[in-house]
Write a protein that holds these residues in place. Structure first.
Motif, short mmCIF file in Angstrom:
data_model
loop_
_atom_site.label_atom_id
_atom_site.label_comp_id
_atom_site.label_asym_id
_atom_site.label_seq_id
_atom_site.Cartn_x
_atom_site.Cartn_y
_atom_site.Cartn_z
N ALA A 105 0.84 -1.20 0.00
CA ALA A 105 0.00 0.00 0.00
C ALA A 105 0.87 1.26 0.00
CB ALA A 105 -0.93 0.01 1.21
N SER A 106 0.28 2.37 -0.36
CA SER A 106 1.01 3.64 -0.38
C SER A 106 1.41 4.06 1.02
CB SER A 106 0.14 4.72 -1.03
OG SER A 106 0.73 5.99 -0.87
N GLY A 107 2.57 4.71 1.14
CA GLY A 107 3.00 5.21 2.44
C GLY A 107 2.08 6.28 2.98
N ALA A 108 1.36 6.98 2.09
CA ALA A 108 0.42 8.00 2.54
C ALA A 108 -0.83 7.41 3.19
CB ALA A 108 0.01 8.88 1.36
N ASP A 109 -1.01 6.08 3.11
CA ASP A 109 -2.18 5.43 3.69
C ASP A 109 -1.98 5.03 5.14
OD1 ASP A 109 -3.75 5.66 1.49
OD2 ASP A 109 -3.30 3.68 0.68
N ASN A 110 -0.81 5.28 5.71
CA ASN A 110 -0.57 4.92 7.10
C ASN A 110 -1.31 5.87 8.03
OD1 ASN A 110 1.21 2.88 6.25
ND2 ASN A 110 2.92 4.32 6.18
N ASN A 111 -1.71 5.35 9.19
CA ASN A 111 -2.49 6.12 10.16
C ASN A 111 -1.76 6.09 11.50
OD1 ASN A 111 -4.48 7.45 11.58
ND2 ASN A 111 -5.82 5.68 11.74
N PHE A 112 -1.39 7.27 12.02
CA PHE A 112 -0.67 7.37 13.29
C PHE A 112 -1.60 7.93 14.36
CE2 PHE A 112 2.78 7.08 10.34
CZ PHE A 112 3.86 6.57 11.06
N GLN A 113 -1.55 7.29 15.56
CA GLN A 113 -2.30 7.78 16.71
C GLN A 113 -1.42 7.72 17.95
OE1 GLN A 113 -6.70 6.52 16.73
NE2 GLN A 113 -5.77 4.88 15.53
N MET A 114 -1.53 8.76 18.78
CA MET A 114 -0.80 8.78 20.04
C MET A 114 -1.78 8.95 21.18
SD MET A 114 2.18 11.39 21.40
CE MET A 114 3.17 11.15 19.92
N ASN A 115 -1.80 7.99 22.09
CA ASN A 115 -2.74 7.99 23.21
C ASN A 115 -4.19 8.14 22.72
OD1 ASN A 115 -0.60 7.76 25.06
ND2 ASN A 115 -0.38 9.98 25.17
N GLY A 116 -4.47 7.54 21.56
CA GLY A 116 -5.82 7.55 21.02
C GLY A 116 -6.17 8.76 20.18
N VAL A 117 -5.23 9.70 20.02
CA VAL A 117 -5.49 10.92 19.26
C VAL A 117 -4.69 10.88 17.96
CG1 VAL A 117 -5.34 13.44 19.25
CG2 VAL A 117 -5.89 12.22 21.37
N GLY A 118 -5.32 11.22 16.85
CA GLY A 118 -4.64 11.21 15.56
C GLY A 118 -3.53 12.23 15.48
N ILE A 119 -2.38 11.82 14.99
CA ILE A 119 -1.22 12.73 14.85
C ILE A 119 -0.69 12.66 13.41
CG2 ILE A 119 -0.52 12.70 17.27
CD1 ILE A 119 1.51 10.50 16.54
N ASN A 120 -1.59 12.50 12.47
CA ASN A 120 -1.19 12.32 11.08
C ASN A 120 -0.69 13.62 10.44
OD1 ASN A 120 -2.01 9.45 10.58
ND2 ASN A 120 -3.97 10.27 11.25
N ASP A 121 0.21 13.46 9.51
CA ASP A 121 0.68 14.58 8.69
C ASP A 121 -0.22 14.64 7.47
OD1 ASP A 121 2.01 16.52 7.34
OD2 ASP A 121 3.73 15.26 6.78
#
Length: 336
Positions: free
Chosen positions: A204-220
């Motif tokens: 999959a594309s690298g832009a499809d990754n999803n980052f979350q910290m302590n349950g909160v989205g931290i995506n670029d």
């Protein structure tokens, strides 16, 4: 007259049928159990039986966080099933008690983020004052969900080499992930956290990754490399663990088709402890190389020292940060 009554009766029957159908659909909707874990918590479930294998209901299940002493109490259902939801990642002590049975105690049970562990317990007949302590047992597996992924704990984060102090450099510990070689000469935290991680999962594309910290989205969301800054990258010493889910995760984590990276930061406990380290990068430590290819950034931007002191006693964090030109002092204290 009879025809009119027949028509009215048919309309009434149709209306009643629609009401029953709607109520049935609503009851079916709300009958599905709520997720036991979230992007920042884990959960525990299992079945309680007696010596003969018969299920035991009404058992009080107490979970105690071994770091903070926080207690949670639930009661097993009539079918012997118990569920302890929304547990912060960490080590727990479990106690199972019911009149007519010996108490059962299990210590050192590790709960991981996004995972529901299963622990089945067999109670012995006896006095509740008597205790059966489970000393050793095979490691619990995550069997309640088909989600694929791997948990990286705090020890791995701080002990594995991170050339730019960026945890996203070791997400490839999970199978199915491909990433380029880390640029050791990159400034700051490097390029690993730019544009949603710059790694690919199952093609999959690298832009499809999803980052979350302590349950909160931290995506670029802008995903324009160093111009948008990339995903948030905490200090490695502040990370308790992170999990990379690579496939078959449920819709509550869904955003795109790539990996789901769930990061949990460290919290306080009841004991004082701390760490002190110095992170120094200087061109004097480099291997000798030709003057024509010397990287100026190593001398001016990458030279720094860092000192971290953490005193922990309680649950509420307070953070202070001072920055100097050539070194950084980071003090993180947690108190009641």
């Amino acid at each position: 007259m009879a025809v009119i009554e027949l028509v009215d009766g048919g309309k009434q029957a149709m209306k009643t049928t629609w009401i029953i159908l709607r109520l049935s659909l609503l009851s079916l909707l709300f009958s599905f159990p709520a997720p036991a874990q979230t992007a920042s918590t884990g959960a525990l479930t299992g079945e309680i039986t007696d010596f003969n294998g018969a299920v035991v209901g009404g058992v009080q299940v107490t979970t105690i966080n071994e770091a903070t002493g926080e207690k949670r109490d639930v009661v097993s259902q009539e079918n012997g099933i118990y569920v302890v939801a929304l547990l912060l990642p960490g080590s727990y002590r479990l106690e199972f008690t019911k009149r007519g049975f010996k108490s059962s105690v299990k210590a050192g049970l590790q709960i991981n983020v996004t995972e529901t562990k299963r622990l089945d317990v067999q109670l012995e007949v006896g006095s509740v004052e008597e205790k059966v302590v489970v000393v050793s047992e095979s490691e619990l597996l995550q069997t309640e969900s088909p989600a694929l992924g791997n948990v990286t704990n705090h020890e791995s984060v701080v002990n594995l080499p991170l050339v730019t102090r960026n945890y996203t450099q070791i997400v490839t510990l999970s199978p199915g992930i491909s990433a380029g070689v880390t640029n050791a000469a990159a400034l700051g935290r490097g390029s690993s956290g730019e544009s949603q991680g710059s790694f690919r999962v199952h093609g999959a594309s690298g832009a499809d990754n999803n980052f979350q910290m302590n349950g909160v989205g931290i995506n670029d969301l802008q995903a324009s490399g160093f111009l948008s800054g990339g995903v948030a990258v905490p200090n490695p010493d502040a990370i308790q663990e992170f999990k990379v889910q690579t496939g078959l995760y449920d819709a509550s984590y869904g955003r795109n088709a790539g990996a789901v990276v769930d990061v949990v930061t460290r919290s306080g406990g009841n004991n004082f402890h701390g760490t002190v380290f110095e992170f120094l990068r200087n061109d004097a430590e480099r291997h000798t190389q030709a003057e024509s290819i010397r990287v100026h950034a190593w001398r001016t931007n990458q030279e720094r020292q860092a000192l971290v002191l953490r005193l922990v006693s309680g649950h509420a964090p307070d953070q202070w940060r001072r920055r100097w030109r050539d070194q950084q002092l980071l003090l993180t204290g947690v108190h009641r």
